[in-house]
Design a protein around this motif. Structure first.
Motif, PDB file in Angstrom:
ATOM      1  N   LYS A  39     -31.626 -45.238   4.429  1.00 22.01           N
ATOM      2  CA  LYS A  39     -32.585 -45.060   3.328  1.00 22.01           C
ATOM      3  C   LYS A  39     -34.007 -45.391   3.760  1.00 22.01           C
ATOM      4  O   LYS A  39     -34.958 -44.695   3.397  1.00 22.01           O
ATOM      5  CB  LYS A  39     -32.210 -45.938   2.135  1.00 22.01           C
ATOM      6  N   LEU A  40     -34.156 -46.452   4.542  1.00 23.02           N
ATOM      7  CA  LEU A  40     -35.487 -46.822   5.003  1.00 23.02           C
ATOM      8  C   LEU A  40     -36.013 -45.823   6.028  1.00 23.02           C
ATOM      9  O   LEU A  40     -37.216 -45.567   6.084  1.00 23.02           O
ATOM     10  CB  LEU A  40     -35.474 -48.232   5.599  1.00 23.02           C
ATOM     11  N   LYS A  41     -35.130 -45.245   6.822  1.00 20.02           N
ATOM     12  CA  LYS A  41     -35.567 -44.207   7.765  1.00 20.02           C
ATOM     13  C   LYS A  41     -36.076 -42.987   7.025  1.00 20.02           C
ATOM     14  O   LYS A  41     -37.052 -42.361   7.448  1.00 20.02           O
ATOM     15  CB  LYS A  41     -34.419 -43.818   8.700  1.00 20.02           C
ATOM     16  N   LEU A  42     -35.440 -42.659   5.910  1.00 25.01           N
ATOM     17  CA  LEU A  42     -35.897 -41.535   5.100  1.00 25.01           C
ATOM     18  C   LEU A  42     -37.273 -41.817   4.493  1.00 25.01           C
ATOM     19  O   LEU A  42     -38.159 -40.952   4.494  1.00 25.01           O
ATOM     20  CB  LEU A  42     -34.872 -41.235   4.008  1.00 25.01           C
ATOM     21  N   ILE A  43     -37.464 -43.029   4.007  1.00 27.41           N
ATOM     22  CA  ILE A  43     -38.777 -43.416   3.471  1.00 27.41           C
ATOM     23  C   ILE A  43     -39.819 -43.410   4.585  1.00 27.41           C
ATOM     24  O   ILE A  43     -40.958 -42.975   4.380  1.00 27.41           O
ATOM     25  CB  ILE A  43     -38.692 -44.790   2.775  1.00 27.41           C
ATOM     26  N   ASP A  44     -39.451 -43.857   5.776  1.00 26.84           N
ATOM     27  CA  ASP A  44     -40.377 -43.832   6.904  1.00 26.84           C
ATOM     28  C   ASP A  44     -40.772 -42.405   7.275  1.00 26.84           C
ATOM     29  O   ASP A  44     -41.929 -42.151   7.631  1.00 26.84           O
ATOM     30  CB  ASP A  44     -39.770 -44.540   8.108  1.00 26.84           C
ATOM     31  N   ALA A  45     -39.828 -41.483   7.194  1.00 28.09           N
ATOM     32  CA  ALA A  45     -40.145 -40.075   7.469  1.00 28.09           C
ATOM     33  C   ALA A  45     -41.136 -39.550   6.432  1.00 28.09           C
ATOM     34  O   ALA A  45     -42.086 -38.824   6.773  1.00 28.09           O
ATOM     35  CB  ALA A  45     -38.878 -39.238   7.481  1.00 28.09           C
ATOM     36  N   TYR A  46     -40.941 -39.912   5.173  1.00 23.97           N
ATOM     37  CA  TYR A  46     -41.876 -39.525   4.115  1.00 23.97           C
ATOM     38  C   TYR A  46     -43.262 -40.110   4.389  1.00 23.97           C
ATOM     39  O   TYR A  46     -44.277 -39.417   4.249  1.00 23.97           O
ATOM     40  CB  TYR A  46     -41.340 -39.996   2.758  1.00 23.97           C
ATOM     41  N   VAL A  87     -45.137 -47.145   0.665  1.00 17.75           N
ATOM     42  CA  VAL A  87     -45.008 -48.463   1.307  1.00 17.75           C
ATOM     43  C   VAL A  87     -44.438 -49.474   0.314  1.00 17.75           C
ATOM     44  O   VAL A  87     -43.569 -50.290   0.661  1.00 17.75           O
ATOM     45  CB  VAL A  87     -46.358 -48.929   1.880  1.00 17.75           C
ATOM     46  N   CYS A  88     -44.899 -49.411  -0.934  1.00 17.44           N
ATOM     47  CA  CYS A  88     -44.360 -50.307  -1.960  1.00 17.44           C
ATOM     48  C   CYS A  88     -42.866 -50.060  -2.172  1.00 17.44           C
ATOM     49  O   CYS A  88     -42.085 -51.008  -2.303  1.00 17.44           O
ATOM     50  CB  CYS A  88     -45.114 -50.134  -3.270  1.00 17.44           C
ATOM     51  N   LEU A  89     -42.479 -48.787  -2.184  1.00 13.11           N
ATOM     52  CA  LEU A  89     -41.060 -48.463  -2.322  1.00 13.11           C
ATOM     53  C   LEU A  89     -40.263 -48.989  -1.135  1.00 13.11           C
ATOM     54  O   LEU A  89     -39.175 -49.544  -1.298  1.00 13.11           O
ATOM     55  CB  LEU A  89     -40.869 -46.950  -2.459  1.00 13.11           C
TER      56      LEU A  89
END
Length: 129
Positions: A39-46, A87-89
């Motif tokens: 999940k964090l990798k997906l947010i990092d890609a975003y 970043v907050c997410l």
């Protein structure tokens, strides 16, 4: 080969020698792939996508100009604000921060992210004119 670099890096640290930048980056990448949840990798890609969009907008503005200044300004502010919301997410959904955000579930953090994005884009659309 990445395992070889990891072993070599650990030996250098144990021998108290300075590793090269490439070895440090390989170690960082291996640790990121091994320990970061999907999940964090997906947010990092975003976040990476949003960052490159903002960089592209800024370069375009420098090369071509800012004729519709409201459009450039609202687009750039939108990318910066989207990055901040992302970043907050990421901070709120990181399993390492469970003790800090114990009252906020992952679902609530995502709902706050979506709601803030809706408000942000309403403001941006209003600003464009």
């Amino acid at each position: 080969t990445t395992l070889l670099y990891t072993i070599k890096f650990e030996r250098m640290v144990a021998a108290n020698t300075n590793p090269t930048m490439a070895e440090v980056l390989v170690k960082l990448f291996n640790e990121y792939c091994a320990k970061t949840p999907q999940k964090l990798k997906l947010i990092d890609a975003y976040l990476g996508y949003i960052m490159f969009t903002g960089i592209f907008q800024f370069i375009y503005c420098c090369l071509v100009g800012t004729f519709p200044f409201n459009a450039f300004l609202s687009g750039f502010i939108s990318t910066v604000a989207s990055f901040i919301l992302g970043v907050c997410l990421r901070i709120q959904t990181n399993p390492a921060n469970v003790t800090v955000f114990k009252d906020i579930s992952v679902e609530r953090a995502f709902a706050d992210f979506v709601f803030a994005h809706c408000v942000l884009h309403l403001v941006v659309l209003n600003f464009i004119g």
